[in-house]
Design an enzyme around this catalytic site. Structure first.
Site, PDB file in Angstrom:
ATOM      1  N   ASP A 130       0.850  -1.189   0.000  1.00  0.00           N
ATOM      2  CA  ASP A 130       0.000   0.000   0.000  1.00  0.00           C
ATOM      3  C   ASP A 130       0.887   1.241   0.000  1.00  0.00           C
ATOM      4  O   ASP A 130       2.009   1.214   0.519  1.00  0.00           O
ATOM      5  CB  ASP A 130      -0.856   0.050   1.272  1.00  0.00           C
ATOM      6  CG  ASP A 130      -1.986  -0.974   1.259  1.00  0.00           C
ATOM      7  OD1 ASP A 130      -2.192  -1.645   0.237  1.00  0.00           O
ATOM      8  OD2 ASP A 130      -2.667  -1.091   2.301  1.00  0.00           O
ATOM      9  N   ARG A 180      -0.243  -0.949  -8.843  1.00  0.00           N
ATOM     10  CA  ARG A 180      -1.668  -0.712  -8.581  1.00  0.00           C
ATOM     11  C   ARG A 180      -1.847   0.813  -8.547  1.00  0.00           C
ATOM     12  O   ARG A 180      -1.215   1.506  -7.758  1.00  0.00           O
ATOM     13  CB  ARG A 180      -2.053  -1.292  -7.218  1.00  0.00           C
ATOM     14  CG  ARG A 180      -3.459  -0.886  -6.792  1.00  0.00           C
ATOM     15  CD  ARG A 180      -3.575  -0.793  -5.267  1.00  0.00           C
ATOM     16  NE  ARG A 180      -3.415  -2.072  -4.623  1.00  0.00           N
ATOM     17  CZ  ARG A 180      -3.168  -2.181  -3.301  1.00  0.00           C
ATOM     18  NH1 ARG A 180      -3.047  -1.123  -2.532  1.00  0.00           N
ATOM     19  NH2 ARG A 180      -3.043  -3.362  -2.762  1.00  0.00           N
TER      20      ARG A 180
HETATM   21  P1  FDA Z   1     -14.188   8.207  -6.020  1.00  0.00           P
HETATM   22  O1  FDA Z   1     -13.855   8.456  -4.596  1.00  0.00           O
HETATM   23  O2  FDA Z   1     -14.415   9.395  -6.896  1.00  0.00           O
HETATM   24  O3  FDA Z   1     -15.425   7.244  -6.092  1.00  0.00           O
HETATM   25  C1  FDA Z   1     -16.091   6.902  -7.290  1.00  0.00           C
HETATM   26  C2  FDA Z   1     -17.413   6.264  -6.922  1.00  0.00           C
HETATM   27  O4  FDA Z   1     -17.156   5.041  -6.214  1.00  0.00           O
HETATM   28  C3  FDA Z   1     -18.236   7.101  -5.941  1.00  0.00           C
HETATM   29  O5  FDA Z   1     -19.074   7.992  -6.630  1.00  0.00           O
HETATM   30  C4  FDA Z   1     -19.001   6.031  -5.208  1.00  0.00           C
HETATM   31  O6  FDA Z   1     -20.085   5.580  -5.990  1.00  0.00           O
HETATM   32  C5  FDA Z   1     -18.009   4.913  -5.099  1.00  0.00           C
HETATM   33  N1  FDA Z   1     -17.195   5.016  -3.873  1.00  0.00           N
HETATM   34  C6  FDA Z   1     -15.903   5.351  -3.776  1.00  0.00           C
HETATM   35  N2  FDA Z   1     -15.472   5.280  -2.500  1.00  0.00           N
HETATM   36  C7  FDA Z   1     -16.527   4.906  -1.788  1.00  0.00           C
HETATM   37  C8  FDA Z   1     -16.713   4.643  -0.411  1.00  0.00           C
HETATM   38  N3  FDA Z   1     -15.748   4.778   0.490  1.00  0.00           N
HETATM   39  N4  FDA Z   1     -17.954   4.251  -0.006  1.00  0.00           N
HETATM   40  C9  FDA Z   1     -18.957   4.095  -0.888  1.00  0.00           C
HETATM   41  N5  FDA Z   1     -18.846   4.331  -2.217  1.00  0.00           N
HETATM   42  C10 FDA Z   1     -17.638   4.716  -2.652  1.00  0.00           C
HETATM   43  N6  FDA Z   1      -5.333   4.741  -1.391  1.00  0.00           N
HETATM   44  C11 FDA Z   1      -4.086   5.057  -0.947  1.00  0.00           C
HETATM   45  O7  FDA Z   1      -3.809   6.227  -0.695  1.00  0.00           O
HETATM   46  N7  FDA Z   1      -3.146   4.071  -0.817  1.00  0.00           N
HETATM   47  C12 FDA Z   1      -3.391   2.781  -1.121  1.00  0.00           C
HETATM   48  O8  FDA Z   1      -2.523   1.914  -0.978  1.00  0.00           O
HETATM   49  C13 FDA Z   1      -4.691   2.442  -1.585  1.00  0.00           C
HETATM   50  N8  FDA Z   1      -4.996   1.155  -1.938  1.00  0.00           N
HETATM   51  C14 FDA Z   1      -6.211   0.899  -2.537  1.00  0.00           C
HETATM   52  C15 FDA Z   1      -6.464  -0.374  -3.022  1.00  0.00           C
HETATM   53  C16 FDA Z   1      -7.647  -0.626  -3.701  1.00  0.00           C
HETATM   54  C17 FDA Z   1      -7.908  -2.003  -4.232  1.00  0.00           C
HETATM   55  C18 FDA Z   1      -8.593   0.434  -3.898  1.00  0.00           C
HETATM   56  C19 FDA Z   1      -9.852   0.212  -4.659  1.00  0.00           C
HETATM   57  C20 FDA Z   1      -8.344   1.681  -3.394  1.00  0.00           C
HETATM   58  C21 FDA Z   1      -7.170   1.932  -2.697  1.00  0.00           C
HETATM   59  N9  FDA Z   1      -6.913   3.182  -2.161  1.00  0.00           N
HETATM   60  C22 FDA Z   1      -5.648   3.468  -1.705  1.00  0.00           C
HETATM   61  C23 FDA Z   1      -8.001   4.164  -2.013  1.00  0.00           C
HETATM   62  C24 FDA Z   1      -8.084   5.117  -3.176  1.00  0.00           C
HETATM   63  O9  FDA Z   1      -6.967   5.971  -3.177  1.00  0.00           O
HETATM   64  C25 FDA Z   1      -9.355   5.978  -3.105  1.00  0.00           C
HETATM   65  O10 FDA Z   1      -9.359   6.704  -1.910  1.00  0.00           O
HETATM   66  C26 FDA Z   1     -10.646   5.179  -3.184  1.00  0.00           C
HETATM   67  O11 FDA Z   1     -10.543   4.120  -4.081  1.00  0.00           O
HETATM   68  C27 FDA Z   1     -11.804   6.081  -3.672  1.00  0.00           C
HETATM   69  O12 FDA Z   1     -11.504   6.616  -4.917  1.00  0.00           O
HETATM   70  P2  FDA Z   1     -12.191   6.146  -6.298  1.00  0.00           P
HETATM   71  O13 FDA Z   1     -11.110   6.043  -7.314  1.00  0.00           O
HETATM   72  O14 FDA Z   1     -12.989   4.934  -6.090  1.00  0.00           O
HETATM   73  O15 FDA Z   1     -13.055   7.390  -6.751  1.00  0.00           O
END
Ligand code: FDA
Length: 302
Positions: A130, A180
């Site tokens: 991570d 990732r």
């Molecule tokens: P965004 O936040 O814009 O969300 C897009 C849509 O997804 C939202 O409109 C909603 O529908 C849904 N959604 C997203 N988050 C949600 C939530 N918490 N609850 C409900 N619905 C939600 N970060 C980091 O800094 N270091 C890391 O090592 C990791 N590792 C990691 C692994 C994996 C497998 C994932 C999926 C994510 C991470 N992250 C992470 C977290 C990442 O940086 C980010 O904060 C979240 O994925 C939310 O961002 P999205 O890209 O999903 O977009």
């Protein structure tokens, strides 16, 4: 960018005590956390596997303060890997370096990582690292470079909200890295990070660099726009399906996870478990205002 006020408030010990001491919060945490024990995480991974999705076991914990705690983190990961093997699970593990003693000693953390990565190699699975807040970016990349010297079953997480990430990817591409790509979940200063809109634009550019230059990219997002961009770019570049894996968080956008798997894409779900769920839960609440409402309503319903 996640909600800064909430992330700042979350660091106050008083709020942590209040939130973790309320039974109802545990119930809310269960939406995002598979459980407090390895057995519960394994059950969640098994359910995902049955539905055609891979898993990533994440033993929650960060910023440990003693060598004993770091050793306990290492042992929990070794135990997770043993269970992945004995349970025939399709699962990686994902670790935070500060859980394995990075704050105390880089070399001590490296020694623990080497044990975990070697055990994962025997188990024919992968260890993802991570990415934590920007104070750790250099050390985390350095750790990844060192581990790549002896093992190929390591994935590094990079964050599209950091302005430096394009440079970091350029530096890593000659090593055939496995990356990732996520947006980023920490409260970072404006000077070094993009706003929400710019982060998405940067994500798409970084994705193109990775898809063109490396053999495996994990697209870690729930954002429809970015998922569509990844599919479109992979098609335009005529990439085989194995070059790309979608990764999402436990409890978030299950219908999207299943929909992508049904279309033939590899999908892997990050399954956090353990009793140190507070910072993880607060990051999930901070990235989506609707989650705060859900949380507040649960507290009021009591
Ligand atoms: P965004 O936040 O814009 O969300 C897009 C849509 O997804 C939202 O409109 C909603 O529908 C849904 N959604 C997203 N988050 C949600 C939530 N918490 N609850 C409900 N619905 C939600 N970060 C980091 O800094 N270091 C890391 O090592 C990791 N590792 C990691 C692994 C994996 C497998 C994932 C999926 C994510 C991470 N992250 C992470 C977290 C990442 O940086 C980010 O904060 C979240 O994925 C939310 O961002 P999205 O890209 O999903 O977009």
């Amino acid at each position: 960018m996640p909600n800064r006020l909430l992330l700042a408030a979350a660091r106050k010990p008083g709020l942590k005590k209040l939130i973790t001491g309320t039974p109802i919060t545990k119930a809310v945490a269960r939406r995002f956390v598979a459980g407090e024990t390895l057995e519960e995480a394994v059950q969640a991974a098994r359910n995902l596997n049955t539905g055609g999705l891979g898993a990533i076991l994440d033993y929650l914990g960060e910023n440990c303060s003693t060598g004993e705690q770091a050793d306990a983190g290492q042992d929990a990961y070794i135990a997770s890997l043993e269970t992945i093997v004995s349970g025939h699970l399709d699962s990686h593990v994902s670790v935070k370096l500060t859980q394995l003693g990075l704050d105390q000693s880089f070399d001590g953390c490296l020694a623990r990582m080497e044990k975990i990565v070697a055990r994962a190699a025997e188990a024919r699975t992968t260890v993802a690292i991570d990415m934590e807040s920007h104070q750790y970016t250099d050390a985390t990349i350095e750790m990844y470079r060192k581990l790549l010297g002896t093992h190929s079953n390591v994935v590094l997480c990079l964050q599209a909200y950091l302005k430096r990430t394009a440079r970091d990817i350029e530096g890593l591409l000659p090593l055939a890295p496995k990356i990732r790509l996520c947006k980023g979940a920490y409260d970072e200063p404006n000077e070094i990070s993009f706003d929400r809109h710019e982060t998405s634009r940067n994500y798409i550019e970084l994705l193109e660099m990775l898809l063109l230059g490396s053999e495996y990219t994990a697209v870690a997002t729930h954002d429809d726009l970015l998922v569509r961009a990844a599919v479109k770019t992979a098609r335009r570049l005529s990439l085989p399906l194995e070059r790309i894996e979608f990764q999402m968080l436990f409890g978030v956008r299950r219908e999207l996870q299943i929909g992508l798997a049904e279309r033939g894409y590899a999908v892997r779900v990050y399954v956090p478990f353990g009793d140190q769920w507070y910072p993880y839960l607060m990051r999930r609440l901070a990235e989506r205002p609707a989650n705060m409402r859900f949380f507040a309503e649960a507290l009021i319903r009591g």
